[in-house]
Enzyme design. Structure first.
Site, PDB file in Angstrom:
ATOM      1  N   ASP A  48     -10.654   4.504  10.934  1.00 48.46           N
ATOM      2  CA  ASP A  48     -10.611   4.032   9.550  1.00 48.46           C
ATOM      3  C   ASP A  48     -11.318   2.686   9.409  1.00 48.46           C
ATOM      4  OD1 ASP A  48      -9.972   4.408   6.896  1.00 48.46           O
ATOM      5  OD2 ASP A  48      -7.989   3.487   7.045  1.00 48.46           O
ATOM      6  N   GLY A  82       0.827  -1.194   0.000  1.00 51.54           N
ATOM      7  CA  GLY A  82       0.000   0.000   0.000  1.00 51.54           C
ATOM      8  C   GLY A  82       0.863   1.246   0.000  1.00 51.54           C
ATOM      9  N   GLY A  83       0.224   2.386   0.154  1.00 46.11           N
ATOM     10  CA  GLY A  83       0.950   3.642   0.108  1.00 46.11           C
ATOM     11  C   GLY A  83       1.930   3.818   1.257  1.00 46.11           C
ATOM     12  N   VAL A 126       3.348  -5.636   3.313  1.00 47.55           N
ATOM     13  CA  VAL A 126       3.123  -6.711   4.278  1.00 47.55           C
ATOM     14  C   VAL A 126       3.605  -8.027   3.691  1.00 47.55           C
ATOM     15  CG1 VAL A 126       1.412  -7.993   5.622  1.00 47.55           C
ATOM     16  CG2 VAL A 126       1.185  -5.521   5.337  1.00 47.55           C
ATOM     17  N   SER A 143       2.958   1.016   3.482  1.00 54.03           N
ATOM     18  CA  SER A 143       3.631  -0.176   3.972  1.00 54.03           C
ATOM     19  C   SER A 143       3.551  -1.317   2.978  1.00 54.03           C
ATOM     20  CB  SER A 143       3.021  -0.604   5.310  1.00 54.03           C
ATOM     21  OG  SER A 143       1.639  -0.868   5.162  1.00 54.03           O
ATOM     22  N   LYS A 199       4.754  -6.295   8.877  1.00 54.84           N
ATOM     23  CA  LYS A 199       4.312  -5.045   8.252  1.00 54.84           C
ATOM     24  C   LYS A 199       5.502  -4.101   8.205  1.00 54.84           C
ATOM     25  CE  LYS A 199       0.629  -1.592   8.505  1.00 54.84           C
ATOM     26  NZ  LYS A 199      -0.628  -1.243   9.200  1.00 54.84           N
TER      27      LYS A 199
END
Length: 608
Positions: A445, A331-332, A336, A334, A351
């Site tokens: 979130d 993702g932006g 995983v 991190s 992570k």
């Protein structure tokens, strides 16, 4: 117009934000995005439009250059940029297998016909601006999560690209030109590039010769400028995994210099190869005086780790006490990885904070705060964490590995849920959320992609990357909107106080989506979403699912109130239905071809 000074870290963060919006909602309203950024230079605005063009074509909703000319007349009045856009559309069509014809483009743009004829007949005559468009897409593009490498997905051999400063380097010979044509150097200040060049020397390698060996000390950084190389890794079982085969002008060996770890891969010459060599000692001397060198290098590393279209150089590596097995997602903020504890043989997830954020103090603080929060949790519906460590020039959080799928993936397959499964998922999520609230933490979130469903039917609420303590709700008056707009509470959209009621609204949005199979807010632009949330008032959901019990509709009415003071909700009452889903339901709804779940922190910032 082609001044490379605009291709700096600020520009990269701007483009990253735009691509994040494309990933979450589809391409946003580019006119509104540019209007919200009045201080952008011409080149920065042009780069945003290039990314918009690429995102739209790649998503199957391509926009012809003529439409950009109509809606962005001032920007497209520049002949050089108009040519750039036309050539970029041509290249995008080629990449999509559309076989565009040069004569069609000459007919559409008669004022550019001569330039198009010269440039499209010979791909090696690509000008600076076309290379820049491809470079932006290559460096900044967010890729789909969970793909598996196949022989057809490996990076193709590409021709050399001409990047900023090449003309000024011609006086210094072919070696200097090669250094300046490399994408890594194109993002550095010119005086730093010249300083690095003074320390470089040429080296030649025959076909079959190793430029670098996995496990060796990182004694130099190299710039490939002629020939083809293969990059591969060897795992613990002695199996070789091909990372890429390339003849592009690019940097090699940057990870070992940045991380001060041993080489992570083999680099072998496929054909006779010429490179420029920068000794490690000289690199570190320049980096000590010009920190931007390391900052830019971390951005390069970030583009090369966690990519699903190729093997990852970390696969099979041992970091701290954990052996990395495979990448789960990127993702932006991190990446995983699935990993194994070498001491206990326990499967875990690692992570890793993206290298592009290593020098961002606020991002680092946020990553560490997430670790602080989740390390104290112990609840069956929350991922357990086992610590954190620093390695590979970044930071890692060690957490449970959850074998399953996200709620977002489940809803894409099965659509609206039956009432029984609706209650089981909502109940488990509410139980986890109530625990977090009792611990004094607001999640901020809650959304389907942050709710994991294991193969055992147990739900896990994930990703506390945006979580914050409840001690002072007014502390949440940020100078930026954070969260996922489609699931934000109204107070989040205008930086108001954050309370448990903020999570109630997001939970209501998730429940609505489970009930109907569609998001509550379906606007496709950020501004549209925020305005829709701001003026939101709930309506009766009973006509949408009359088969649901009345208490569910009452819950939705309370959770989705515009004012947090009117959101009356008892999480403990919802948690009474917290039971694992039936294995039969999960098996019947599972698609074996579905990519692995996204268990990443996602953060959408509307402003810097």
């Amino acid at each position: 117009m082609s001044d490379p000074s605009t291709n700096d870290l600020t520009t990269q963060r701007l483009l990253r934000r735009y691509i994040d919006l494309c990933d979450e909602f589809g391409p946003p309203d580019v006119l509104m995005f540019l209007a919200d950024e009045p201080d952008l230079s011409f080149r920065q605005r042009a780069d945003v439009v290039l990314i918009d063009q690429s995102c739209r074509w790649m998503s199957g909703a391509g926009v012809a250059v003529e439409e950009y000319i109509e809606y962005l007349p001032d920007l497209l009045a520049d002949d050089r940029f108009r040519l750039e856009m036309v050539l970029s559309e041509y290249r995008l069509l080629e990449e999509m297998g559309r076989s565009p014809r040069s004569e069609d483009f000459q007919h559409r743009f008669p004022d550019l016909a001569d330039s198009l004829l010269a440039l499209l007949d010979d791909a090696r005559k690509e000008p600076l601006f076309l290379s820049r468009a491809r470079l932006i897409r290559d460096v900044m593009a967010r890729v789909e999560l969970g793909s598996t490498l196949s022989s057809t997905q490996m990076e193709p051999v590409e021709p050399d690209l001409t990047l900023p400063f090449a003309e000024k380097a011609e006086e210094r010979g072919s070696s200097g030109t090669a250094a300046l044509r490399c994408e890594f150097f194109s993002t550095l200040p010119q005086h730093v590039v010249h300083l690095l060049e003074t320390y470089m020397h040429d080296a030649d390698f025959a076909a079959g010769e190793y430029l670098m060996r996995q496990g060796d000390e990182g004694d130099a950084l190299m710039v490939l400028h002629q020939g083809t190389v293969e990059v591969s890794t060897v795992n613990e079982q002695g199996e070789r995994n091909l990372i890429t085969r390339t003849s592009r002008v690019q940097v090699l060996g940057e990870m070992a210099l940045l991380t001060r770890e041993r080489r992570s891969a083999d680099v072998v010459a496929v054909t006779p190869v010429k490179v420029l060599v920068l000794p490690a000692q000289r690199f570190h001397e320049v980096a000590a005086e010009h920190p931007i060198l390391c900052e830019v290098l971390t951005m390069l590393v970030a583009t090369r780790l966690g990519r699903p279209d190729r093997e990852d150089v970390l696969s099979g590596k041992k970091l701290d006490r954990y052996v990395i097995r495979r990448r789960l997602g990127r993702g932006g903020m991190s990446v995983v990885y699935a990993a194994c504890d070498a001491e206990t043989n326990h499967n875990i997830a690692l992570k890793m904070m993206s290298h592009r954020l290593v020098y961002d103090a606020s991002a680092l603080a946020q990553f560490q705060r997430e670790a602080d929060i989740v390390e104290a949790f112990e609840h069956p519906n929350l991922l357990r964490t086992y610590g954190r460590f620093e390695a590979f020039h970044t930071f890692f959080i060690v957490m449970d590995y959850c074998d399953g799928e996200t709620l977002a993936q489940l809803l894409r397959r099965v659509g609206p849920l039956p009432e029984k499964e609706f209650r089981q998922i909502l109940g488990q999520t509410a139980d986890a959320l109530a625990y977090a609230h009792r611990a004094g933490v607001v999640h901020q979130d809650i959304k389907p992609s942050n709710i994991m469903i294991g193969r055992d039917g147990v739900v896990k609420l994930m990703d506390f990357g945006l979580a914050r303590p409840l001690a002072d709700p007014h502390e949440a008056n940020y100078d930026a909107i954070v969260g996922t707009p489609r699931y934000m509470a109204p107070e989040q959209s205008h930086c108001g106080p954050i309370t448990p009621q903020t999570d109630y609204f997001s939970l209501g949005c998730v429940a609505y989506e489970m009930m109907t199979g569609q998001p509550l807010f379906q606007n496709n632009t950020i501004a549209g979403l925020i305005e829709r949330v701001r003026v939101w008032n709930p309506s009766d959901t009973r006509p949408l699912r009359p088969d649901y019990a009345d208490d569910i509709h009452t819950f939705l009415d309370h959770a989705l109130q515009n004012s947090p003071l009117r959101r009356y909700l008892r999480l403990d009452a919802l948690a009474q239905h917290a039971q694992p889903l039936s294995p039969d339901f999960l098996v019947s709804s599972t698609d074996p071809d579905e990519p692995p779940p996204d268990i990443l922190t996602q953060r959408e910032r509307m402003t810097d």
